[in-house]
Write a protein that holds these residues in place. Structure first.
Motif, short mmCIF file in Angstrom:
data_model
loop_
_atom_site.label_atom_id
_atom_site.label_comp_id
_atom_site.label_asym_id
_atom_site.label_seq_id
_atom_site.Cartn_x
_atom_site.Cartn_y
_atom_site.Cartn_z
N HIS A 1 68.05 -31.06 62.77
CA HIS A 1 66.57 -31.27 62.06
C HIS A 1 66.89 -32.41 60.99
O HIS A 1 67.72 -32.24 60.10
N THR B 1 59.76 -30.91 61.36
CA THR B 1 60.25 -30.35 62.62
C THR B 1 60.73 -29.01 62.27
O THR B 1 61.19 -27.98 63.15
N LEU C 1 50.99 -24.04 67.53
CA LEU C 1 52.25 -24.79 67.69
C LEU C 1 53.14 -23.77 68.21
O LEU C 1 53.43 -22.59 67.99
N ARG C 2 54.24 -24.05 68.97
CA ARG C 2 55.24 -23.00 69.56
C ARG C 2 56.52 -23.17 68.71
O ARG C 2 56.90 -24.28 68.41
N GLY D 1 59.70 -24.26 69.72
CA GLY D 1 59.70 -25.43 70.57
C GLY D 1 59.21 -26.73 69.86
O GLY D 1 59.96 -27.94 70.06
N GLU D 2 58.36 -26.51 69.11
CA GLU D 2 57.86 -27.60 68.45
C GLU D 2 57.96 -27.55 66.91
O GLU D 2 58.03 -28.61 66.00
N SER E 1 60.65 -25.47 63.89
CA SER E 1 61.56 -24.04 63.47
C SER E 1 61.06 -23.63 62.11
O SER E 1 60.60 -24.29 61.36
N PRO F 1 65.36 -29.42 67.14
CA PRO F 1 64.00 -30.22 67.08
C PRO F 1 63.80 -30.75 68.46
O PRO F 1 64.79 -30.79 69.35
N PRO F 2 62.36 -30.89 68.62
CA PRO F 2 62.11 -31.28 70.35
C PRO F 2 63.00 -32.62 70.78
O PRO F 2 63.00 -32.61 72.15
N SER F 3 62.98 -33.48 70.13
CA SER F 3 63.87 -34.67 70.57
C SER F 3 65.21 -34.60 70.93
O SER F 3 65.77 -35.27 71.45
#
Length: 346
Positions: free
Chosen positions: A187, A250, A272-273, A276-277, A279, A343-345
């Motif tokens: 992150h 994130t 938001l998940r 997943g989306e 933390s 993070p998602p990316s």
């Protein structure tokens, strides 16, 4: 020797120390020594006095003892908000230790109000308490109690370090560890939700956050540091505003359990998940964090021990009033659960 059977006392009159002395066939001073444990009383005499007191239903007159000794066997505990499980658990730890040490605890909730805190301190002075444990709003309460010769221990946070005893936790270490956990997951946009940075708790947790970002080569973004008030409602509102934006963080580090609950509610409201989306990691491992799904990572502190340790320190201060003040720092640890992930990316 048998205890003399006396006519029952009138229901309108409480038994006195004189009644116990006559029933046990000893002097009133012997009864006092036997009941308080102060001074010598032979074991058989002590047993006889205790038996007589029990049969008569004798209860010591605490106020009379206080007036005579100019101090009671009571300790005051002033906490900020008993609705917050952190302070309730702290008070429970203090109560348990006080009972073990023969003190009666007088508990007051100051509701983060300087006026209420002042009123409670004045009441404790009037009760001639032996000492006070406080989660202070400012240095004023310690100054006031100290001017009346009442020992004080600041707990959770400090305003009078160096002149007043304190029991705190490793706030800076805990915040640094929590933030470093998020940095280690990859992150780079990590928001900090914090109530204030003027008190030692907030200031040290903020510093720990900055240190972890610096150590991880992450640039500090002032827009990601959110002063989110003192309650769940304010925290939820500020979190909704931040998390609905196109450039949201994130990850979030919430600097206490109340703020974490507000952020958690905002995340759910926005759909938001986690993780997943976004933390989430918190300081203060409140019970709800291990009950929700996904479970929430948190910096855990032994809050019960915080209260108990404060009473032990206060008892030592009462016994040795002229020693240098001491600040005791209790350890914390990060409990990683399901709410933190890369993070998602990544």
């Amino acid at each position: 020797m048998t205890i003399e059977r006396r006519p029952p006392l009138s229901r309108s009159r409480r038994p006195t120390i004189k009644d116990v002395a006559e029933a046990a066939g000893v002097s009133r001073s012997t009864v006092s020594r036997a009941l308080t444990g102060r001074g010598y009383a032979a074991s058989d005499v002590r047993e006889r006095v205790l038996r007589a007191a029990a049969e008569l239903g004798y209860v010591p007159d605490v106020m009379a003892r206080t007036l005579k000794q100019q101090v009671s066997r009571s300790v005051g505990v002033l906490v900020s908000d008993l609705r917050n499980p952190f302070y309730a658990e702290l008070a429970a730890g203090a109560s348990s230790e006080a009972r073990e040490r023969g003190y009666t605890m007088v508990l007051a909730d100051t509701s983060l109000s300087a006026e209420t805190e002042s009123e409670a301190a004045e009441a404790l002075v009037a009760l001639r308490v032996a000492g006070v444990i406080v989660t202070p709003n400012s240095s004023a309460v310690c100054t006031y109690l100290g001017s009346h010769g009442i020992p004080v221990v600041e707990v959770d946070r400090q305003f009078a370090a160096g002149s007043t005893d304190g029991v705190v936790v490793g706030n800076r270490v805990g915040a640094r560890t929590a933030t470093a956990h998020l940095v280690g997951l990859g992150h780079r946009r990590i928001a900090l939700f914090i109530d204030e940075t003027d008190w030692t708790t907030g200031y040290e947790r903020y510093q720990g956050y900055l240190e972890a970002l610096g150590a991880g080569g992450v640039k500090v973004d002032p827009d990601l540091v959110v002063s989110s008030g003192w309650d769940v409602t304010d925290s939820r509102r500020r979190a909704v505003d931040m998390l609905r934006g196109p450039n949201r963080p994130t990850a979030v580090f919430a600097a206490n359990n109340v703020l974490a609950e507000g952020v958690w509610r905002a995340i759910g409201e926005l759909g938001l998940r986690v993780p997943g989306e976004i933390s989430l990691v918190a300081f203060d491992d409140a019970p709800w964090m291990s009950m929700v799904s996904p479970t929430v990572s948190a910096v855990s502190q032994d809050t019960f021990s915080l209260g108990a340790t404060a009473v032990r320190r206060l008892d030592e201060r009462i016994e040795q009033p002229d020693t240098d003040s001491v600040t005791t720092v209790l350890n914390v640890r990060l409990v990683t659960r399901e709410s933190t992930a890369p993070p998602p990316s990544i």
